[in-house]
Design a protein around this motif. Structure first.
Motif, PDB file in Angstrom:
ATOM      1  N   ASN A   1      -4.614  -6.748  -2.731  1.00 19.03           N
ATOM      2  CA  ASN A   1      -4.268  -6.796  -1.134  1.00 19.03           C
ATOM      3  C   ASN A   1      -5.098  -5.684  -0.515  1.00 19.03           C
ATOM      4  OD1 ASN A   1      -2.480  -5.888   0.991  1.00 19.03           O
ATOM      5  ND2 ASN A   1      -2.325  -8.015   1.002  1.00 19.03           N
TER       6      ASN A   1
ATOM      7  N   GLN B   1       6.884 -14.672  -1.224  1.00 14.88           N
ATOM      8  CA  GLN B   1       6.121 -13.353  -1.608  1.00 14.88           C
ATOM      9  C   GLN B   1       7.190 -12.377  -1.152  1.00 14.88           C
ATOM     10  OE1 GLN B   1       2.167 -11.985  -0.762  1.00 14.88           O
ATOM     11  NE2 GLN B   1       2.770 -10.857   0.648  1.00 14.88           N
ATOM     12  N   LEU B   2       7.635 -11.760  -2.261  1.00 14.09           N
ATOM     13  CA  LEU B   2       8.804 -10.484  -1.996  1.00 14.09           C
ATOM     14  C   LEU B   2       8.242  -9.237  -2.110  1.00 14.09           C
ATOM     15  CD1 LEU B   2      10.108 -13.214  -3.231  1.00 14.09           C
ATOM     16  CD2 LEU B   2      11.746 -11.720  -4.451  1.00 14.09           C
TER      17      LEU B   2
ATOM     18  N   ALA C   1       0.911  -1.116   0.074  1.00 17.05           N
ATOM     19  CA  ALA C   1      -0.115  -0.139   0.088  1.00 17.05           C
ATOM     20  C   ALA C   1       0.776   1.359   0.159  1.00 17.05           C
ATOM     21  CB  ALA C   1      -1.050  -0.008   1.308  1.00 17.05           C
TER      22      ALA C   1
ATOM     23  N   HIS D   1      12.974   6.604  -1.157  1.00 13.96           N
ATOM     24  CA  HIS D   1      12.972   5.291  -0.460  1.00 13.96           C
ATOM     25  C   HIS D   1      13.623   4.309  -1.375  1.00 13.96           C
ATOM     26  CE1 HIS D   1       9.512   2.427   0.913  1.00 13.96           C
ATOM     27  NE2 HIS D   1      10.673   2.086   1.263  1.00 13.96           N
TER      28      HIS D   1
ATOM     29  N   PHE E   1      -6.583  -4.441   3.630  1.00 14.72           N
ATOM     30  CA  PHE E   1      -6.403  -4.358   4.984  1.00 14.72           C
ATOM     31  C   PHE E   1      -7.773  -4.676   5.843  1.00 14.72           C
ATOM     32  CE2 PHE E   1      -3.006  -0.944   4.583  1.00 14.72           C
ATOM     33  CZ  PHE E   1      -2.121  -1.663   4.315  1.00 14.72           C
TER      34      PHE E   1
ATOM     35  N   ALA F   1       7.494 -15.358   3.392  1.00 15.77           N
ATOM     36  CA  ALA F   1       7.776 -14.156   2.985  1.00 15.77           C
ATOM     37  C   ALA F   1       8.698 -13.552   4.335  1.00 15.77           C
ATOM     38  CB  ALA F   1       6.641 -13.084   3.085  1.00 15.77           C
TER      39      ALA F   1
ATOM     40  N   TRP G   1      10.024   1.750   4.470  1.00 13.42           N
ATOM     41  CA  TRP G   1       9.815   0.342   4.774  1.00 13.42           C
ATOM     42  C   TRP G   1      10.902  -0.598   3.877  1.00 13.42           C
ATOM     43  CZ3 TRP G   1       7.654   1.443   8.810  1.00 13.42           C
ATOM     44  CH2 TRP G   1       6.190   1.871   8.885  1.00 13.42           C
TER      45      TRP G   1
ATOM     46  N   GLY H   1       9.777  -6.653   5.387  1.00 17.40           N
ATOM     47  CA  GLY H   1       9.672  -5.104   5.357  1.00 17.40           C
ATOM     48  C   GLY H   1       8.329  -4.789   5.426  1.00 17.40           C
TER      49      GLY H   1
ATOM     50  N   GLY I   1      12.535 -11.274   3.903  1.00 17.02           N
ATOM     51  CA  GLY I   1      14.059 -11.232   3.719  1.00 17.02           C
ATOM     52  C   GLY I   1      14.254 -12.164   2.299  1.00 17.02           C
ATOM     53  N   ILE I   2      13.380 -12.685   1.527  1.00 16.95           N
ATOM     54  CA  ILE I   2      13.524 -13.256   0.351  1.00 16.95           C
ATOM     55  C   ILE I   2      13.898 -12.343  -0.704  1.00 16.95           C
ATOM     56  CG2 ILE I   2      13.015 -14.962  -1.144  1.00 16.95           C
ATOM     57  CD1 ILE I   2      10.985 -15.745   1.512  1.00 16.95           C
TER      58      ILE I   2
ATOM     59  N   VAL J   1       3.450   2.069  -4.232  1.00 18.07           N
ATOM     60  CA  VAL J   1       4.518   1.301  -4.617  1.00 18.07           C
ATOM     61  C   VAL J   1       4.123   0.460  -5.974  1.00 18.07           C
ATOM     62  CG1 VAL J   1       6.202  -0.574  -4.181  1.00 18.07           C
ATOM     63  CG2 VAL J   1       5.765   1.033  -2.497  1.00 18.07           C
TER      64      VAL J   1
END
Ligand SMILES: Cc1cc2nc3c(=O)[nH]c(=O)nc-3n(C[C@H](O)[C@H](O)[C@H](O)COP(=O)(O)O)c2cc1C
Length: 351
Positions: free
Chosen positions: A72, A235-236, A23, A252, A74, A214, A322, A181, A216-217, A26
């Motif tokens: 996706n 998931q990256l 969100a 960023h 929330f 998910a 993030w 992240g 750190g990948i 990005v």
């Protein structure tokens, strides 16, 4: 080439790679479509989007790809804050506003119909796959979406949360390790943050639905490693923040590319909910005040003006940057190249 195929069959993909819904701008339609066209799953991060903005973005994605993509959202929370709590939270933020030349904002209002309206757009535009974070929606919503033939993916940060995801009817679950992240998807008991290496095999043993790793990948090594641990795919997020098609603010992107693995922290100061980002002045100055913040999403609404103005003034020190814990593996190139190199690396590893 891929060792497990059930996630590929469920989501109709060539590669078990999911670009996280992120969100905040990005995940442009170009990014989502590029990832889906490369045989992986692109996801629109629609968490903060109005139904109108969401509709426009989904329609654009549909013109750019015929392949499956996800949206996706929330799961909403409606916390309350007293006037005193609100005043104090604002007092903590006023020095930042002063530095940016901003006035204090009126108390935030939470739009209680946002989630419901987002779900309506998803149904109306025949979105094939929906993923959730921050918990699970009511059974009524789950059954409604399943009735439309929509595939549902939930998020878990513990084995217990993964089991709840499965019981609620999710078709697959993202197991989000503490390296990840952005916001933690935690929705049951708060946990210290379990690392991806520990979380994946324990979740894989506990549920029958496909598990998506998910946290750190960033490359073929990470995707293969998570599959060895029992995941059906990965998931990256961070890996796609820096890519050409990403709509992330240039500061960023730059910050991720120049960050070390030791420089990210978990902070609630921006939103009232723990999230992993690159340490900066805002986080440093807010440290120690965690118990004085408003709950998510009220704190998020209170800091919105600061984050927006900081971006406008090119001041990354007051922005939420993030990032997961593997920023050194980030690359600035097209999303399709990122996927191609993950696939090539995985081929070498699996041959
Ligand atoms: C900039 C950013 C924004 C994110 N926003 C969301 C979001 O809106 N919804 C969500 O489910 N996860 C979100 N995440 C978390 C990702 O789903 C995923 O768990 C995380 O990126 C995995 O770790 P990695 O960043 O090391 O790849 C976000 C992550 C990042 C980096």
């Amino acid at each position: 080439m891929w060792k497990h195929s059930r996630l590929l069959e469920l989501l109709k993909l060539e590669h078990p790679i999911i670009q996280a819904g992120m969100a905040g701008g990005v995940t442009t339609p170009a990014l989502v479509a590029t990832v889906s066209n490369a045989g992986a799953l692109g996801t629109l991060g629609a968490g903060y989007m109005t139904p109108e903005a969401m509709k426009e973005a989904i329609e654009e994605i549909q013109t750019l790809t015929n392949r499956p993509f996800a949206v996706n959202v929330f799961v909403p929370e409606y916390p309350k804050a007293t006037e005193r709590e609100m005043k104090h939270a604002n007092e903590l933020l006023n020095p930042f506003r002063d530095e940016l030349g901003l006035a204090e904002e009126p108390s935030p209002e939470i739009d209680k119909s946002l989630f419901e309206n987002q779900i309506e757009v998803i149904k109306e535009l025949n979105v094939p796959i929906v993923s959730f974070t921050f918990g699970l929606p009511d059974q009524e919503v789950i059954q409604d979406l399943k009735g439309e033939g929509i595939i549902l993916i939930g998020t878990a940060t513990s084995v217990e949360e993964a089991i709840v995801n499965e019981k609620s009817g999710m078709d697959a679950v993202v197991a989000q390790g503490s390296e990840a992240g952005g916001h933690r998807g935690t929705f049951l008991a708060t946990n210290e943050g379990v690392g991806t290496m520990s979380l994946i095999p324990q979740v894989a043993d506990a549920v029958k639905i496909p598990v998506i790793a998910a946290g750190g990948i960033m490359d073929g090594r990470g995707v293969c490693a998570s599959m060895v641990l029992g995941a059906d795919g990965a998931q990256l997020g961070t890996a796609f923040v820096t890519c050409d098609e990403s709509g992330a603010n240039p500061h960023h992107k730059e910050a991720i590319v120049h960050t070390k693995e030791t420089e990210t922290v978990l902070t609630s100061s921006f939103s009232g909910k723990p999230a992993r980002g690159i340490r900066n002045t805002f986080i440093d100055r807010m440290e120690g005040h965690e118990h004085e913040l408003l709950a998510y999403p009220l704190q998020n609404a209170l800091t919105k003006g600061i984050r927006k103005e900081a971006a406008k003034q090119h001041n990354p020190e007051f922005m939420s940057l993030w990032s997961g814990q593997s920023p050194r593996l980030s690359r600035q190139e097209s999303a399709s190249k990122i996927i191609m190199s993950i696939v090539a690396q995985a081929k070498r590893i699996n041959s």
